[in-house]
Design a protein around this motif. Structure first.
Motif, PDB file in Angstrom:
ATOM      1  N   LYS A 288     -12.337   2.737  -5.599  1.00 34.07           N
ATOM      2  CA  LYS A 288     -11.744   2.144  -4.577  1.00 34.07           C
ATOM      3  C   LYS A 288     -12.952   1.890  -3.494  1.00 34.07           C
ATOM      4  O   LYS A 288     -12.771   0.832  -2.644  1.00 34.07           O
TER       5      LYS A 288
ATOM      6  N   THR B 173       0.644  -1.271   0.096  1.00 33.65           N
ATOM      7  CA  THR B 173       0.017  -0.009   0.086  1.00 33.65           C
ATOM      8  C   THR B 173       0.748   1.256   0.146  1.00 33.65           C
ATOM      9  O   THR B 173       0.430   2.374  -0.197  1.00 33.65           O
TER      10      THR B 173
ATOM     11  N   VAL C 175      -6.167  -6.352  -0.541  1.00 30.99           N
ATOM     12  CA  VAL C 175      -6.506  -5.025   0.100  1.00 30.99           C
ATOM     13  C   VAL C 175      -7.802  -4.413  -0.010  1.00 30.99           C
ATOM     14  O   VAL C 175      -8.383  -4.414  -1.044  1.00 30.99           O
TER      15      VAL C 175
ATOM     16  N   THR D 216      -8.406   1.583   2.333  1.00 28.32           N
ATOM     17  CA  THR D 216      -7.309   1.848   2.719  1.00 28.32           C
ATOM     18  C   THR D 216      -6.153   2.473   1.771  1.00 28.32           C
ATOM     19  O   THR D 216      -5.073   2.964   1.993  1.00 28.32           O
ATOM     20  N   LEU D 217      -6.667   2.517   0.431  1.00 29.54           N
ATOM     21  CA  LEU D 217      -5.957   3.254  -0.591  1.00 29.54           C
ATOM     22  C   LEU D 217      -6.679   4.618  -1.257  1.00 29.54           C
ATOM     23  O   LEU D 217      -6.392   5.138  -2.023  1.00 29.54           O
TER      24      LEU D 217
ATOM     25  N   ARG E 140       0.404   8.928  -0.812  1.00 28.24           N
ATOM     26  CA  ARG E 140       0.466   7.621  -0.164  1.00 28.24           C
ATOM     27  C   ARG E 140       1.834   7.084  -0.334  1.00 28.24           C
ATOM     28  O   ARG E 140       2.467   6.525   0.641  1.00 28.24           O
TER      29      ARG E 140
ATOM     30  N   SER F 274      -5.376  -7.212   4.242  1.00 31.27           N
ATOM     31  CA  SER F 274      -4.559  -6.340   3.754  1.00 31.27           C
ATOM     32  C   SER F 274      -3.204  -6.718   4.435  1.00 31.27           C
ATOM     33  O   SER F 274      -2.902  -6.891   5.517  1.00 31.27           O
TER      34      SER F 274
END
Length: 127
Positions: free
Chosen positions: A56, A9, A105, A109-110, A117, A91
């Motif tokens: 996402k 990530t 994932v 979280t993205l 990031r 993840s």
């Protein structure tokens, strides 16, 4: 920082093979290909026949890591192959390390600017 299942990530995701394993929109489940573009809230996934814009939020993605990432993941995670049996993997967990690792994932979280990031995730010489 090497690309491993634990650091996925924090890396650039464009170019990685990906599969949508679950999504709030059932039409998106099963889409697979390579990530060709990433924005703050979406991935553009391209296969041989077409491209999809996948949000996402509300989706879980399975990324396939190969080569050097597969070597470094020995002994971690659970057995996995691209498919529905990996939908419960958290993840950071990796799958089968023979020839590649599979990391699932949660899209939440993205949810950030890709550049931000990746900047805050590793040892940057610019800090």
């Amino acid at each position: 920082m090497p690309l491993t299942p634990e650091t996925l990530t924090k890396h650039e995701l464009v170019g990685l093979p990906v599969r949508v394993v679950s999504a709030t929109n059932p039409d998106l489940v099963g889409i697979e290909g390579r990530v060709v573009s990433e924005t703050m809230r979406t991935f553009t996934v391209e296969s041989a026949s077409r491209s999809w814009q996948v949000p996402k939020q509300g989706a879980r993605f399975e990324f396939a890591l190969t080569d050097e990432a597969a070597v470094s993941c020995e002994g971690t995670g659970t057995s996995s192959k691209l498919g529905s049996e990996t939908a419960g993997v958290r993840s950071g967990q990796s799958g089968s390390c023979e020839g590649g690792a599979y990391v699932t994932v949660d899209g939440v979280t993205l949810l950030s600017r890709p550049a931000l990031r990746t900047e805050t995730g590793g040892n940057s010489k610019w800090r």
